[in-house]
Scaffold this motif. Structure first.
Motif, PDB file in Angstrom:
ATOM      1  N   ARG A  31      25.634  41.560  27.676  1.00  0.00           N
ATOM      2  CA  ARG A  31      26.505  40.634  28.392  1.00  0.00           C
ATOM      3  C   ARG A  31      25.704  39.723  29.315  1.00  0.00           C
ATOM      4  NH1 ARG A  31      31.435  44.917  29.137  1.00  0.00           N
ATOM      5  NH2 ARG A  31      32.291  44.591  27.045  1.00  0.00           N
ATOM      6  N   GLN A  53      33.184  34.076  30.217  1.00  0.00           N
ATOM      7  CA  GLN A  53      33.633  34.552  31.527  1.00  0.00           C
ATOM      8  C   GLN A  53      34.569  35.750  31.389  1.00  0.00           C
ATOM      9  OE1 GLN A  53      32.237  33.641  34.384  1.00  0.00           O
ATOM     10  NE2 GLN A  53      30.967  32.411  33.021  1.00  0.00           N
ATOM     11  N   GLU A  54      35.440  35.722  30.389  1.00  0.00           N
ATOM     12  CA  GLU A  54      36.331  36.868  30.147  1.00  0.00           C
ATOM     13  C   GLU A  54      35.529  38.111  29.758  1.00  0.00           C
ATOM     14  OE1 GLU A  54      39.699  37.470  30.511  1.00  0.00           O
ATOM     15  OE2 GLU A  54      39.536  35.611  31.646  1.00  0.00           O
ATOM     16  N   GLU A  55      34.517  37.922  28.927  1.00  0.00           N
ATOM     17  CA  GLU A  55      33.675  39.050  28.506  1.00  0.00           C
ATOM     18  C   GLU A  55      32.916  39.630  29.694  1.00  0.00           C
ATOM     19  OE1 GLU A  55      32.233  41.886  25.937  1.00  0.00           O
ATOM     20  OE2 GLU A  55      33.791  40.399  25.550  1.00  0.00           O
ATOM     21  N   LEU A  56      32.442  38.772  30.577  1.00  0.00           N
ATOM     22  CA  LEU A  56      31.674  39.232  31.731  1.00  0.00           C
ATOM     23  C   LEU A  56      32.532  40.014  32.729  1.00  0.00           C
ATOM     24  CD1 LEU A  56      29.434  36.102  32.360  1.00  0.00           C
ATOM     25  CD2 LEU A  56      28.829  38.234  31.198  1.00  0.00           C
ATOM     26  N   LYS A  57      33.825  39.796  32.713  1.00  0.00           N
ATOM     27  CA  LYS A  57      34.732  40.525  33.616  1.00  0.00           C
ATOM     28  C   LYS A  57      34.970  41.965  33.155  1.00  0.00           C
ATOM     29  CE  LYS A  57      37.380  36.460  34.972  1.00  0.00           C
ATOM     30  NZ  LYS A  57      38.706  35.814  34.870  1.00  0.00           N
ATOM     31  N   ARG A  58      34.692  42.245  31.886  1.00  0.00           N
ATOM     32  CA  ARG A  58      34.952  43.575  31.336  1.00  0.00           C
ATOM     33  C   ARG A  58      33.942  44.586  31.876  1.00  0.00           C
ATOM     34  NH1 ARG A  58      35.675  42.771  24.973  1.00  0.00           N
ATOM     35  NH2 ARG A  58      36.308  44.922  25.164  1.00  0.00           N
ATOM     36  N   THR A  59      34.374  45.825  31.965  1.00  0.00           N
ATOM     37  CA  THR A  59      33.487  46.891  32.413  1.00  0.00           C
ATOM     38  C   THR A  59      32.596  47.341  31.261  1.00  0.00           C
ATOM     39  OG1 THR A  59      35.138  48.567  31.867  1.00  0.00           O
ATOM     40  CG2 THR A  59      35.147  47.713  34.120  1.00  0.00           C
TER      41      THR A  59
END
Length: 69
Positions: A31, A53-59
């Protein structure tokens, strides 16, 4: 004597803590690399900055089910 076998339906339930930590580290690394791509590379992958940005918000443990094995 009867034996009862309990199998977890959760994906990756049999993985060791060490293997899960390695997977989380790999996801985090991937990521970070994704975040460093420029708009041309993202366009080649069919991704937008919003997708990134959505991917980076994931744990780190929030990965597709087929990754969990």
């Amino acid at each position: 004597m009867a034996f009862i076998s309990i199998h977890s339906a959760a994906p990756g339930a049999g993985k060791s803590i060490l293997s899960r930590l390695k997977q989380a580290a790999a996801v985090r690394r991937q990521r970070r690399q994704l975040a460093q791509l420029d708009s041309f590379a993202l366009d080649d992958l069919g991704l937008t900055n919003a997708d990134v940005q959505e991917e980076l918000k994931r744990t780190a443990w929030d990965v597709p089910a087929h990754w969990k094995g």
